[in-house]
Design a protein around this motif. Structure first.
Motif, PDB file in Angstrom:
ATOM      1  N   ASP A  82       0.873  -1.169   0.000  1.00 49.29           N
ATOM      2  CA  ASP A  82       0.000   0.000   0.000  1.00 49.29           C
ATOM      3  C   ASP A  82       0.911   1.219   0.000  1.00 49.29           C
ATOM      4  O   ASP A  82       1.610   1.471   0.992  1.00 49.29           O
ATOM      5  N   GLY A 110       3.223   0.685   3.082  1.00 43.32           N
ATOM      6  CA  GLY A 110       2.724  -0.283   4.050  1.00 43.32           C
ATOM      7  C   GLY A 110       2.544  -1.650   3.425  1.00 43.32           C
ATOM      8  O   GLY A 110       2.351  -1.790   2.215  1.00 43.32           O
ATOM      9  N   VAL A 130       0.084  -4.800   3.443  1.00 44.00           N
ATOM     10  CA  VAL A 130      -1.313  -5.049   3.775  1.00 44.00           C
ATOM     11  C   VAL A 130      -1.599  -6.538   3.622  1.00 44.00           C
ATOM     12  O   VAL A 130      -1.227  -7.156   2.624  1.00 44.00           O
ATOM     13  N   LYS A 173      -3.922  -9.467   2.736  1.00 44.42           N
ATOM     14  CA  LYS A 173      -5.099  -9.625   1.884  1.00 44.42           C
ATOM     15  C   LYS A 173      -5.782 -10.979   2.061  1.00 44.42           C
ATOM     16  O   LYS A 173      -6.860 -11.203   1.521  1.00 44.42           O
TER      17      LYS A 173
END
Length: 174
Positions: free
Chosen positions: A26, A38, A40, A42
């Protein structure tokens, strides 16, 4: 994030993450400048399936030919108590001589748990509706699962004992 000592277009960075099904990058931008980078999640992680993930993040500058820098991430998945213990057998059948002396091992029940650490610890106990008569004749070791004789076993009085054993997690409070 990464930094580049160049100026202008040569200092503009883009990021790539090696292909994986669990994580994505991100990138938050403010105009041409990256404010934050960042990682992330999922897809939910499962320690029993994949206890570690090895990722490679590549920073690429705006130059032609491009220059890159990399960093490796090792993500260790910690255990949560998400597996119920399972007995080796759903029914244990045992034949026991009457007048078996106290301390005679009747059977060892055994359960295992796929979790680790304290989440793997199992405590054995008789079911809460076990009769007082059965409780007076048998002892269950809560740690090892040993059921031993502790009272008089008389065939003429009782020909069959059905004992339900429960397994539960034991957690220490620190």
């Amino acid at each position: 994030g990464a930094s580049d000592a160049d100026i202008g277009a040569n200092s503009l960075l883009t990021y790539r993450l090696n292909s994986n099904e669990y994580f994505t990058l991100d990138v938050k931008r403010n105009d041409e400048e990256i404010k934050s980078l960042g990682l992330v999640l999922k897809k939910l992680l499962n320690r029993e399936d994949t206890p570690e993930h090895h990722l490679l993040i590549t920073a690429v500058d705006g130059r032609k030919p491009e220059l890159t820098g990399t960093t490796q991430l090792k993500i260790t998945v910690l255990d949560v108590n998400d597996n119920a213990p399972e007995f080796e057998s759903t029914i244990y059948k045992v034949k026991l001589f009457e007048n078996a002396p106290n301390g005679t091992l009747v059977v060892t029940v055994n359960a295992s748990d796929l979790d680790e650490g304290i989440n793997k610890d199992i405590v054995y106990s008789f079911n809460t509706d076990t009769s007082a008569d059965t409780l007076s004749k048998f002892h269950l070791d809560p740690v090892n699962g040993y059921i031993i004789v502790k009272g008089d076993i008389d065939f003429e009085l009782t020909k069959l004992y059905e004992i339900q054993v429960m397994k539960r997690y034991e957690r220490a409070l620190i």
